[in-house]
Design a protein around this motif. Structure first.
Motif, PDB file in Angstrom:
ATOM      1  N   VAL A 255      -4.724  38.836  15.525  1.00  0.00           N
ATOM      2  CA  VAL A 255      -4.830  37.750  14.549  1.00  0.00           C
ATOM      3  C   VAL A 255      -3.780  37.916  13.457  1.00  0.00           C
ATOM      4  CG1 VAL A 255      -6.286  36.707  12.783  1.00  0.00           C
ATOM      5  CG2 VAL A 255      -7.270  37.337  14.979  1.00  0.00           C
ATOM      6  N   LEU A 256      -3.677  39.134  12.894  1.00  0.00           N
ATOM      7  CA  LEU A 256      -2.773  39.366  11.772  1.00  0.00           C
ATOM      8  C   LEU A 256      -1.306  39.389  12.191  1.00  0.00           C
ATOM      9  CD1 LEU A 256      -4.681  42.147   9.783  1.00  0.00           C
ATOM     10  CD2 LEU A 256      -4.622  39.708   9.311  1.00  0.00           C
ATOM     11  N   LEU A 257      -1.052  39.908  13.391  1.00  0.00           N
ATOM     12  CA  LEU A 257       0.336  40.087  13.804  1.00  0.00           C
ATOM     13  C   LEU A 257       0.866  38.964  14.670  1.00  0.00           C
ATOM     14  CD1 LEU A 257       0.273  43.914  14.647  1.00  0.00           C
ATOM     15  CD2 LEU A 257       0.864  42.805  12.498  1.00  0.00           C
ATOM     16  N   ARG A 258      -0.045  38.205  15.302  1.00  0.00           N
ATOM     17  CA  ARG A 258       0.444  37.165  16.199  1.00  0.00           C
ATOM     18  C   ARG A 258      -0.053  35.776  15.816  1.00  0.00           C
ATOM     19  NH1 ARG A 258      -0.591  36.734  22.694  1.00  0.00           N
ATOM     20  NH2 ARG A 258      -2.656  36.082  22.004  1.00  0.00           N
ATOM     21  N   ASP A 259      -1.378  35.587  15.745  1.00  0.00           N
ATOM     22  CA  ASP A 259      -1.931  34.244  15.545  1.00  0.00           C
ATOM     23  C   ASP A 259      -1.495  33.624  14.221  1.00  0.00           C
ATOM     24  OD1 ASP A 259      -3.154  34.762  17.908  1.00  0.00           O
ATOM     25  OD2 ASP A 259      -5.203  34.805  17.142  1.00  0.00           O
ATOM     26  N   LEU A 260      -1.767  34.333  13.121  1.00  0.00           N
ATOM     27  CA  LEU A 260      -1.465  33.760  11.807  1.00  0.00           C
ATOM     28  C   LEU A 260       0.039  33.580  11.581  1.00  0.00           C
ATOM     29  CD1 LEU A 260      -4.151  35.474   9.547  1.00  0.00           C
ATOM     30  CD2 LEU A 260      -4.061  33.106  10.297  1.00  0.00           C
ATOM     31  N   PRO A 261       0.874  34.585  11.887  1.00  0.00           N
ATOM     32  CA  PRO A 261       2.315  34.361  11.704  1.00  0.00           C
ATOM     33  C   PRO A 261       2.851  33.197  12.533  1.00  0.00           C
ATOM     34  CG  PRO A 261       1.862  36.699  11.921  1.00  0.00           C
ATOM     35  CD  PRO A 261       0.583  35.985  12.233  1.00  0.00           C
ATOM     36  N   SER A 262       2.373  33.049  13.771  1.00  0.00           N
ATOM     37  CA  SER A 262       2.899  31.979  14.617  1.00  0.00           C
ATOM     38  C   SER A 262       2.428  30.607  14.146  1.00  0.00           C
ATOM     39  CB  SER A 262       2.484  32.205  16.077  1.00  0.00           C
ATOM     40  OG  SER A 262       1.078  32.081  16.232  1.00  0.00           O
ATOM     41  N   LEU A 263       1.227  30.537  13.596  1.00  0.00           N
ATOM     42  CA  LEU A 263       0.686  29.239  13.177  1.00  0.00           C
ATOM     43  C   LEU A 263       1.153  28.829  11.786  1.00  0.00           C
ATOM     44  CD1 LEU A 263      -2.933  29.693  14.508  1.00  0.00           C
ATOM     45  CD2 LEU A 263      -1.347  27.927  15.255  1.00  0.00           C
ATOM     46  N   TYR A 264       1.347  29.804  10.906  1.00  0.00           N
ATOM     47  CA  TYR A 264       1.659  29.481   9.517  1.00  0.00           C
ATOM     48  C   TYR A 264       3.037  29.954   9.069  1.00  0.00           C
ATOM     49  CZ  TYR A 264      -3.344  28.485   9.246  1.00  0.00           C
ATOM     50  OH  TYR A 264      -4.603  27.980   9.460  1.00  0.00           O
ATOM     51  N   GLY A 265       3.787  30.555   9.964  1.00  0.00           N
ATOM     52  CA  GLY A 265       5.136  30.987   9.615  1.00  0.00           C
ATOM     53  C   GLY A 265       5.173  32.152   8.648  1.00  0.00           C
ATOM     54  N   ILE A 266       4.178  33.028   8.687  1.00  0.00           N
ATOM     55  CA  ILE A 266       4.140  34.193   7.798  1.00  0.00           C
ATOM     56  C   ILE A 266       5.213  35.192   8.238  1.00  0.00           C
ATOM     57  CG2 ILE A 266       2.745  36.155   7.018  1.00  0.00           C
ATOM     58  CD1 ILE A 266       0.274  34.367   7.462  1.00  0.00           C
ATOM     59  N   LYS A 267       6.020  35.637   7.285  1.00  0.00           N
ATOM     60  CA  LYS A 267       7.116  36.544   7.620  1.00  0.00           C
ATOM     61  C   LYS A 267       6.753  38.009   7.390  1.00  0.00           C
ATOM     62  CE  LYS A 267      10.619  33.022   6.655  1.00  0.00           C
ATOM     63  NZ  LYS A 267      11.757  32.605   5.815  1.00  0.00           N
ATOM     64  N   ASP A 268       6.055  38.292   6.294  1.00  0.00           N
ATOM     65  CA  ASP A 268       5.724  39.680   5.968  1.00  0.00           C
ATOM     66  C   ASP A 268       4.300  39.996   6.430  1.00  0.00           C
ATOM     67  OD1 ASP A 268       5.386  42.193   4.923  1.00  0.00           O
ATOM     68  OD2 ASP A 268       6.358  41.734   3.008  1.00  0.00           O
ATOM     69  N   VAL A 269       4.149  40.370   7.692  1.00  0.00           N
ATOM     70  CA  VAL A 269       2.809  40.620   8.241  1.00  0.00           C
ATOM     71  C   VAL A 269       2.217  41.912   7.683  1.00  0.00           C
ATOM     72  CG1 VAL A 269       3.157  39.305  10.358  1.00  0.00           C
ATOM     73  CG2 VAL A 269       3.809  41.706  10.297  1.00  0.00           C
ATOM     74  N   GLU A 270       3.080  42.862   7.284  1.00  0.00           N
ATOM     75  CA  GLU A 270       2.571  44.107   6.704  1.00  0.00           C
ATOM     76  C   GLU A 270       1.882  43.828   5.371  1.00  0.00           C
ATOM     77  OE1 GLU A 270       2.272  47.093   7.992  1.00  0.00           O
ATOM     78  OE2 GLU A 270       3.036  46.196   9.841  1.00  0.00           O
ATOM     79  N   GLU A 271       2.435  42.895   4.618  1.00  0.00           N
ATOM     80  CA  GLU A 271       1.834  42.502   3.342  1.00  0.00           C
ATOM     81  C   GLU A 271       0.459  41.893   3.575  1.00  0.00           C
ATOM     82  OE1 GLU A 271       4.129  40.854  -0.472  1.00  0.00           O
ATOM     83  OE2 GLU A 271       3.834  39.300   1.070  1.00  0.00           O
ATOM     84  N   LEU A 272       0.361  40.997   4.548  1.00  0.00           N
ATOM     85  CA  LEU A 272      -0.922  40.378   4.896  1.00  0.00           C
ATOM     86  C   LEU A 272      -1.923  41.435   5.349  1.00  0.00           C
ATOM     87  CD1 LEU A 272      -2.491  37.682   5.359  1.00  0.00           C
ATOM     88  CD2 LEU A 272      -1.611  37.729   7.701  1.00  0.00           C
ATOM     89  N   ASN A 273      -1.443  42.407   6.122  1.00  0.00           N
ATOM     90  CA  ASN A 273      -2.309  43.478   6.626  1.00  0.00           C
ATOM     91  C   ASN A 273      -2.841  44.337   5.481  1.00  0.00           C
ATOM     92  OD1 ASN A 273      -3.580  44.937   8.725  1.00  0.00           O
ATOM     93  ND2 ASN A 273      -1.981  46.483   8.642  1.00  0.00           N
TER      94      ASN A 273
END
Length: 475
Positions: A255-273
Motif C-alpha cells: 500500500v505504502l510503496l506501490r498503491d498510494l504512490p501510483s494513485l496519488y503521485g507520491i514521490k517520497d515514500v520513505e516520508e509517508l512510511n
C-alpha cells in the motif's frame, strides 16, 4: 527481436483463471474457506439482474475480496447459472496490462466459446490498476445491458471517488472492511461462547449478548487484536509467528510503496512510511499537525495530505474532537488517529500481551473504534476540554447534541472507584445524559453515581455487540 504476448496466450490464461469452465465448481481452496458474514449482504447485489448497475467491491488488502468474489461465483453455479456464463479476470496480471476492458471481455467470451454475452456475470478483480477503469466500465454497462459486471479494488477511496464521479446511476459501491470481532467469533465457530442476556441494552431492536466464559473470550479478543483483522492469518500459526513478514510486506508495504504512490503521485515514500509508523506506534493518541511533524520528521504542510492518503487506503482513521458541551471546533487544532485495524500494530512492532496494560489500553481503544468504523452512516467523536476527556461520544445528526458517552478502559478498577470517572460524570451532567457506558476487563454490572447510571461492560463483549448490531443494521 522482442516478442509480444500472443492472443492465444491471453486466451490460455483466461481459461486457467476460470477453473469452473472445466470443473463446474470453484477451486477447493476457495470453497473450503468460510464465508464472511458480509457475503449475505453482497450476494443479492450481484445476483439481481434486474438492476442494471455494476457492483464495485472495495476494501483494504487481504480482507477477503477475491475470496468473496469466488464464493459468489460458487453461489451462482449452485443456483443453476451455466459455468460458461461466468467470467473472472484478474486485471493486475501483467499479461492483460495493454488490453482494454471490453477487449478482455470479448477475449473471455472467445476463450469459453460463448458467442452471446446475454445474462453473463463478469468479474474484474483489482481493477484500479487499469487506467480510466471507470470510463471503460461505464461503457460496458451501457453497451451490454443484460450482462452483470462486478469489479473489485484495494484502493477504496480512489475507487469510490471515481465511482461517484463517473458511475452515477451505473455503479453500486460495496465496502468490505477488516474483520469485526463478531465475525472473528463466527469464523472460529465460537458462537457457543455468546448468549443473549436479559440485562443491559435489552430491547427488540438490539439485544445484548453476554459470554459464558469471559476468560476464554478475552484470550480470543487479544488474539483478534494481534492477528484478527485478516481472515487468512487467523488460521495460520506460521503467519502468527511472524506477522511482520506477512502483514507488513504483503499489506502495508504494498500500500505504502506501490498503491498510494501510483494513485496519488507520491514521490517520497520513505516520508509517508515514517508518518505511518509514528501513527501506528501512537494509535489512539491525540495529535496536532505540529506534533506529528516534529515526531515523524515530515514537513507540516504535507501531514494533512498524507493522512488523507492513509485514510483512503483504510490504514488509519482520523476522529474529530468536541468540547464539554458536544460542540465541534471551527478550526481543527487537535484530533485523534486510530489504526483502522489493530493487527497492524503487531505487524510493525510486536504482538501485545494481556499483561501490557498501557499498550493494551491503546489497542483495546483502537479495536473498539475499529468496530464503529464499519458504520458508514455514523461518525463517532471524542470529547476533550481543559478539565477532562471522554473517549467516545455520539452526536445526534438532527439536534447536534450528545446522545451517549463511552469511556474505554482495560481495567476493572473503575467499578470500585467511580469517583475517578469525574470527566465522564461532568460530561453527562453538562449534557443531561442519564447514563454512560464504561468498558472493563471482565465485569458486567451497573451502579448509580452522582445522578448518572454507570453501565460496566467487558471490552470483548462490547466489541462483539457493536459488530453484530452493525451487521444486522446493514442487512
Amino acid at each position: 527481436m522482442v516478442e509480444k504476448i500472443s492472443k492465444e496466450q491471453v486466451l490460455d490464461r483466461l481459461r486457467f483463471e476460470n477453473y469452473w469452465w472445466r470443473h463446474h465448481t470453484i477451486e477447493e481452496d476457495y470453497n473450503d474457506m468460510q464465508r464472511r458474514l458480509y457475503f449475505d449482504i453482497f450476494k443479492p447485489m450481484v445476483i439481481d439482474q434486474s438492476v442494471k448497475r455494476a457492483v464495485v467491491l472495495m476494501g483494504p488488502r487481504r480482507v477477503g475480496k477475491t475470496v468473496m468474489l469466488h464464493h459468489t461465483i460458487q453461489e451462482l453455479l449452485e443456483q443453476g447459472v451455466p459455468a460458461q456464463k461466468i467470467i473472472f479476470i484478474t486485471v493486475e496480471n501483467p499479461i492483460y496490462t495493454t488490453i482494454a476492458l471490453e477487449d478482455l471481455f470479448n477475449y473471455a467470451l472467445e476463450a469459453v466459446g460463448q458467442k452471446n454475452p446475454k445474462d453473463c456475470y463478469v468479474f474484474f478483480d483489482e481493477i484500479q490498476y487499469l487506467k480510466d477503469w471507470e470510463i471503460h466500465l461505464k461503457t460496458l454497462v451501457d453497451s451490454y445491458r443484460s450482462t452483470k459486471f462486478i469489479v473489485s479494488g484495494s484502493a477504496a477511496a480512489a475507487l469510490k471517488f471515481k465511482s461517484n464521479e463517473s458511475g452515477a446511476g451505473r455503479f453500486t459501491d460495496f465496502l468490505l472492511p477488516p474483520l469485526t470481532f463478531y465475525e472473528y467469533i463466527h469464523i472460529n465457530n465460537l458462537q457457543h461462547l455468546m448468549v443473549e442476556s436479559s440485562l443491559l441494552w435489552k430491547n427488540k431492536e438490539q439485544p445484548f449478548y453476554d459470554t459464558i466464559n469471559a476468560q476464554l473470550l478475552n484470550e480470543h479478543f487479544v488474539k483478534y487484536i494481534n492477528f484478527g483483522g485478516y481472515p487468512e492469518i487467523i488460521f495460520s500459526p506460521q503467519m502468527q509467528k511472524n506477522p511482520g513478514r506477512y502483514i507488513k510486506q504483503d499489506i502495508v508495504d504494498k500500500v505504502l510503496l506501490r498503491d498510494l504512490p501510483s494513485l496519488y503521485g507520491i514521490k517520497d515514500v520513505e516520508e509517508l512510511n515514517r508518518l505511518f509508523t509514528t501513527i501506528c506506534f501512537n494509535t489512539a493518541h491525540e495529535f496536532d499537525y505540529g506534533d506529528l511533524s516534529r515526531t515523524s520528521g515530515v514537513k507540516k504542510h504535507l501531514i494533512k495530505t498524507y493522512i488523507e492518503y492513509l485514510e483512503s487506503a483504510f490504514l488509519v482513521k482520523k476522529i474529530s474532537r468536541v468540547n464539554h458541551t458536544g460542540k465541534t471546533f471551527q478550526r481543527e487544532v487537535k484530533f485523534k488517529l486510530y489504526l483502522s485495524n489493530p493487527s497492524l500494530y503487531a505487524a510493525l512492532f510486536t504482538p501485545v500481551t494481556i499483561t501490557n496494560e498501557k499498550k493494551m489500553g491503546d489497542l483495546v481503544e483502537t479495536a473498539i473504534y475499529s468496530q464503529w468504523m464499519h458504520r458508514d452512516w455514523f461518525n463517532p467523536y471524542y470529547a476533550r476540554w481543559r478539565k477532562g476527556e471522554v473517549d467516545m461520544v455520539g452526536i445526534d445528526d438532527g439536534s447536534l447534541k450528545p446522545i451517549w458517552a463511552l469511556e474505554i478502559k482495560w481495567s476493572n478498577r473503575y467499578v470500585e472507584k467511580p469517583n475517578e470517572l469525574s470527566s465522564l460524570i461532568d460530561f453527562c451532567t453538562e449534557n443531561k445524559l442519564s447514563s454512560a457506558l464504561i468498558t472493563t476487563i471482565d465485569i458486567k454490572t451497573q451502579q448509580s453515581f452522582q445522578g448518572v447510571t454507570l453501565q460496566y461492560v467487558p471490552c470483548a463483549t462490547y466489541a462483539y455487540n457493536v459488530g453484530k448490531n452493525t451487521l444486522d443494521k446493514k442487512k
